[in-house]
Design a protein around this motif. Structure first.
Motif, PDB file in Angstrom:
ATOM      1  N   ILE A 168      99.055  77.645 147.975  1.00 13.65           N
ATOM      2  CA  ILE A 168      98.810  76.203 147.818  1.00 13.65           C
ATOM      3  C   ILE A 168     100.134  75.442 147.799  1.00 13.65           C
ATOM      4  CG2 ILE A 168      97.857  74.402 146.304  1.00 13.65           C
ATOM      5  CD1 ILE A 168      95.898  76.495 145.225  1.00 13.65           C
ATOM      6  N   LYS A 190      87.716  79.040 147.037  1.00 15.37           N
ATOM      7  CA  LYS A 190      88.104  77.657 146.750  1.00 15.37           C
ATOM      8  C   LYS A 190      89.232  77.147 147.646  1.00 15.37           C
ATOM      9  CE  LYS A 190      88.930  77.057 142.417  1.00 15.37           C
ATOM     10  NZ  LYS A 190      89.110  77.090 140.961  1.00 15.37           N
ATOM     11  N   ILE A 191      90.014  78.063 148.215  1.00 19.16           N
ATOM     12  CA  ILE A 191      91.147  77.586 149.023  1.00 19.16           C
ATOM     13  C   ILE A 191      90.898  77.708 150.525  1.00 19.16           C
ATOM     14  CG2 ILE A 191      92.933  77.942 147.281  1.00 19.16           C
ATOM     15  CD1 ILE A 191      93.765  80.393 149.110  1.00 19.16           C
ATOM     16  N   ASP A 210      82.609  73.901 153.940  1.00 20.38           N
ATOM     17  CA  ASP A 210      81.893  72.705 153.459  1.00 20.38           C
ATOM     18  C   ASP A 210      80.496  72.662 154.071  1.00 20.38           C
ATOM     19  OD1 ASP A 210      83.808  71.699 151.823  1.00 20.38           O
ATOM     20  OD2 ASP A 210      84.607  70.249 153.266  1.00 20.38           O
ATOM     21  N   ARG A 213      78.283  75.225 152.431  1.00 17.90           N
ATOM     22  CA  ARG A 213      77.802  74.736 151.136  1.00 17.90           C
ATOM     23  C   ARG A 213      76.682  73.709 151.306  1.00 17.90           C
ATOM     24  NH1 ARG A 213      81.260  75.490 146.412  1.00 17.90           N
ATOM     25  NH2 ARG A 213      83.015  76.790 146.995  1.00 17.90           N
ATOM     26  N   SER A 214      76.888  72.728 152.184  1.00 18.27           N
ATOM     27  CA  SER A 214      75.868  71.669 152.303  1.00 18.27           C
ATOM     28  C   SER A 214      74.596  72.166 152.981  1.00 18.27           C
ATOM     29  CB  SER A 214      76.350  70.454 153.082  1.00 18.27           C
ATOM     30  OG  SER A 214      77.701  70.362 153.150  1.00 18.27           O
ATOM     31  N   GLY A 217      73.644  75.940 151.088  1.00 10.51           N
ATOM     32  CA  GLY A 217      73.678  75.989 149.623  1.00 10.51           C
ATOM     33  C   GLY A 217      74.339  77.242 149.080  1.00 10.51           C
ATOM     34  N   MET A 218      75.288  77.787 149.832  1.00  4.01           N
ATOM     35  CA  MET A 218      75.942  79.025 149.390  1.00  4.01           C
ATOM     36  C   MET A 218      77.454  78.870 149.403  1.00  4.01           C
ATOM     37  SD  MET A 218      74.037  82.115 151.314  1.00  4.01           S
ATOM     38  CE  MET A 218      72.578  81.732 152.238  1.00  4.01           C
ATOM     39  N   ASP A 219      78.113  79.617 148.504  1.00  2.00           N
ATOM     40  CA  ASP A 219      79.567  79.676 148.604  1.00  2.00           C
ATOM     41  C   ASP A 219      79.934  80.832 149.547  1.00  2.00           C
ATOM     42  OD1 ASP A 219      79.166  81.947 147.116  1.00  2.00           O
ATOM     43  OD2 ASP A 219      80.116  81.185 145.299  1.00  2.00           O
TER      44      ASP A 219
ATOM     45  N   ILE B   3      89.330  74.991 138.327  1.00  2.00           N
ATOM     46  CA  ILE B   3      88.011  74.731 137.777  1.00  2.00           C
ATOM     47  C   ILE B   3      86.933  75.363 138.655  1.00  2.00           C
ATOM     48  CG2 ILE B   3      88.681  72.584 136.636  1.00  2.00           C
ATOM     49  CD1 ILE B   3      87.608  71.048 138.997  1.00  2.00           C
ATOM     50  N   GLU B   4      85.736  75.464 138.093  1.00  2.00           N
ATOM     51  CA  GLU B   4      84.621  76.064 138.828  1.00  2.00           C
ATOM     52  C   GLU B   4      83.831  74.976 139.559  1.00  2.00           C
ATOM     53  OE1 GLU B   4      84.101  79.336 139.099  1.00  2.00           O
ATOM     54  OE2 GLU B   4      85.971  79.528 137.976  1.00  2.00           O
ATOM     55  N   PHE B   5      83.242  75.347 140.687  1.00  2.00           N
ATOM     56  CA  PHE B   5      82.458  74.382 141.468  1.00  2.00           C
ATOM     57  C   PHE B   5      81.041  74.892 141.687  1.00  2.00           C
ATOM     58  CE2 PHE B   5      86.876  73.627 142.542  1.00  2.00           C
ATOM     59  CZ  PHE B   5      86.958  72.247 142.435  1.00  2.00           C
ATOM     60  N   ASP B   6      80.104  73.943 141.888  1.00  5.48           N
ATOM     61  CA  ASP B   6      78.748  74.321 142.286  1.00  5.48           C
ATOM     62  C   ASP B   6      78.797  74.879 143.694  1.00  5.48           C
ATOM     63  OD1 ASP B   6      77.888  73.260 139.907  1.00  5.48           O
ATOM     64  OD2 ASP B   6      77.320  71.318 140.779  1.00  5.48           O
ATOM     65  N   LYS B   7      77.832  75.772 143.971  1.00  2.35           N
ATOM     66  CA  LYS B   7      77.838  76.431 145.281  1.00  2.35           C
ATOM     67  C   LYS B   7      77.283  75.559 146.386  1.00  2.35           C
ATOM     68  CE  LYS B   7      77.081  81.014 143.431  1.00  2.35           C
ATOM     69  NZ  LYS B   7      76.061  81.995 143.117  1.00  2.35           N
ATOM     70  N   ASP B   8      76.455  74.589 146.012  1.00  2.00           N
ATOM     71  CA  ASP B   8      75.633  73.956 147.039  1.00  2.00           C
ATOM     72  C   ASP B   8      76.146  72.611 147.543  1.00  2.00           C
ATOM     73  OD1 ASP B   8      75.205  72.791 144.646  1.00  2.00           O
ATOM     74  OD2 ASP B   8      73.026  72.730 144.771  1.00  2.00           O
ATOM     75  N   ARG B   9      77.367  72.232 147.110  1.00  2.62           N
ATOM     76  CA  ARG B   9      77.919  70.980 147.643  1.00  2.62           C
ATOM     77  C   ARG B   9      79.392  71.187 147.972  1.00  2.62           C
ATOM     78  NH1 ARG B   9      77.572  66.837 143.518  1.00  2.62           N
ATOM     79  NH2 ARG B   9      77.818  68.642 142.190  1.00  2.62           N
ATOM     80  N   PRO B  10      79.882  70.492 149.012  1.00  2.00           N
ATOM     81  CA  PRO B  10      81.301  70.656 149.362  1.00  2.00           C
ATOM     82  C   PRO B  10      82.211  70.382 148.161  1.00  2.00           C
ATOM     83  CG  PRO B  10      80.186  69.398 151.064  1.00  2.00           C
ATOM     84  CD  PRO B  10      79.193  69.595 149.953  1.00  2.00           C
ATOM     85  N   ILE B  11      83.309  71.100 148.111  1.00  3.83           N
ATOM     86  CA  ILE B  11      84.228  70.974 146.980  1.00  3.83           C
ATOM     87  C   ILE B  11      84.786  69.557 146.886  1.00  3.83           C
ATOM     88  CG2 ILE B  11      86.499  71.719 146.142  1.00  3.83           C
ATOM     89  CD1 ILE B  11      85.752  74.549 147.057  1.00  3.83           C
ATOM     90  N   TYR B  12      85.104  68.948 148.043  1.00  2.00           N
ATOM     91  CA  TYR B  12      85.707  67.610 147.968  1.00  2.00           C
ATOM     92  C   TYR B  12      84.740  66.599 147.348  1.00  2.00           C
ATOM     93  CZ  TYR B  12      83.189  65.689 152.032  1.00  2.00           C
ATOM     94  OH  TYR B  12      82.224  65.218 152.880  1.00  2.00           O
ATOM     95  N   VAL B  46      92.478  74.311 144.604  1.00  2.00           N
ATOM     96  CA  VAL B  46      91.923  74.188 145.963  1.00  2.00           C
ATOM     97  C   VAL B  46      93.071  73.954 146.941  1.00  2.00           C
ATOM     98  CG1 VAL B  46      89.795  73.210 145.039  1.00  2.00           C
ATOM     99  CG2 VAL B  46      91.590  71.677 145.856  1.00  2.00           C
ATOM    100  N   ASN B  53      91.291  65.055 151.625  1.00  2.00           N
ATOM    101  CA  ASN B  53      89.965  64.524 151.880  1.00  2.00           C
ATOM    102  C   ASN B  53      89.429  63.738 150.669  1.00  2.00           C
ATOM    103  OD1 ASN B  53      87.670  64.097 153.317  1.00  2.00           O
ATOM    104  ND2 ASN B  53      87.043  66.235 153.436  1.00  2.00           N
TER     105      ASN B  53
END
Lengths: 229, 120
Positions: A168, A190-191, A210, A213-214, A217-219, B3-12, B46, B53
């Motif tokens: 990073i 995350k990166i 991204d 995820r949208s 619904g998965m990472d 930090i932790e993020f939810d899986k189902d939405r973009p991190i930004y 991140v 973004n």
């Protein structure tokens, strides 16, 4: 852009890469995942022009000439064959003689961020510190594409976290791309901007995370595992 | 790390919400300077593309201003923050009602429970 077009590779009669097509843009962190032995290392070496493909082409900015390739692509191998009697400082001088794009000042900055003692001999270093040194030396080069083979394998969580932080901190995503092979999704989900999956000799997935995820619904981890059930 | 993020939405998207939340709760104040892109990336764990973004979205929402050579600042315009606060509240209520309706509760019974619970 770094591109593989219809790339095929085999060791004797064992076909490792059957038909690989992929485009790698500048300015991304990309994870290359796939089961052990699926050909990730071979694929990275082909991209780095360390192996010639049996068929197909590897193109850098649309051209196949290898003239400026070495300066544009930095490959960080999984194993390391540094001279054990070198210390960190000597290793950096050695790198300077080998790579025109190597910058002492940048390598030293990364080494100091990672709290490395450059006077210590490599033979005396812990596995974690050797990995830190390897990263500092690799990113001491001013390349456009950094290809990292299993940078986290066999390292404890503290070292892995250190390496992620350095990525990073020291990679300028306006000018460079990182493509790294790993199955340790927890470290990189995350990166990473994109995930590539190599399976049965082909890149079966190359997707923006991204979107994953949208839409799904998965990472990265769940998405990756969903292809092996 | 971070930090932790939810899986189902973009991190930004989640980071934009997080900063909006900090504006609503007052952790960040109008006129405050935001960390540099790289500092913020390291803080939350991140990459810098994601933070770029996030900052772009905040600027489009007119919640931040970029001053050349100085960095990114929370807008001093309290009206803008107030209107974002209202939007955020509505979004949260919508999401909540959507959830309870999906589970088969009626708005009336939910309202009843809210009243009993908090003396609304």
């Amino acid at each position: 852009m770094l591109e593989a077009r219809n790339v095929q590779y085999q060791y004797n009669k064992r076909v490792v890469l059957e038909d690989v097509n992929v485009q790698i843009e500048l300015g991304k962190i990309i994870v290359l995942a796939g089961e052990n032995g699926c050909g990730k290392t071979t694929f990275l070496k082909l991209l780095a022009k360390l192996l010639p493909p049996k068929q197909g082409q590897i193109l850098l900015n649309g051209s196949q000439t290898a003239r400026d390739t070495l300066a544009s692509i930095a490959f960080m191998p999984d194993d390391q064959h540094f001279h054990p009697y070198f210390n960190g400082e000597q290793l950096f001088y050695f790198f300077e003689t080998q790579f025109h794009d190597f910058q002492q000042s940048k390598a030293r900055e990364i080494a100091s961020f990672l709290k490395l003692d450059l006077a210590e001999k490599i033979s005396k270093m812990s596995k974690g510190n050797i990995s830190r040194l390897k990263l500092a030396a690799t990113f001491g080069r001013r390349s456009c594409y950094y290809l990292l083979d299993e940078p986290f394998e066999g390292l404890d969580p503290l070292v892995r976290e250190d390496l992620v932080k350095s990525l990073i901190q020291f990679v300028d995503l306006e000018k460079a791309t990182i493509l790294m092979s790993t199955n340790e999704m927890d470290d990189v989900s995350k990166i990473a901007d994109e995930l590539m999956i190599l399976k049965d000799g082909k890149i079966i997935i190359h997707e923006n995370l991204d979107v994953v995820r949208s839409v799904h619904g998965m990472d990265a981890k769940e998405w990756f595992q969903s292809f092996y059930k | 790390m971070g930090i932790e993020f939810d899986k189902d939405r973009p991190i930004y998207v989640q980071l934009v919400e997080r900063i909006c939340g900090e504006l609503v709760s007052g952790v960040r104040q109008p006129g405050d300077k935001l960390p540099s892109v790289r500092e913020f990336a390291l803080e939350v764990g991140v990459n810098t593309n994601t933070v770029q973004n996030v900052y772009k979205q905040l600027e489009q929402m007119q919640l931040t201003e970029t001053k050349r050579g100085q960095g990114t600042f929370i807008t001093p315009d309290i009206l803008k923050i107030r209107s974002m606060r209202e939007d955020l509240k509505r979004q949260l209520v919508d999401r909540f009602l959507n959830n309870v309706e999906t589970m088969g509760f009626t708005q009336e019974e939910v309202l009843q429970t809210l009243k009993e619970r908090g003396g609304i």
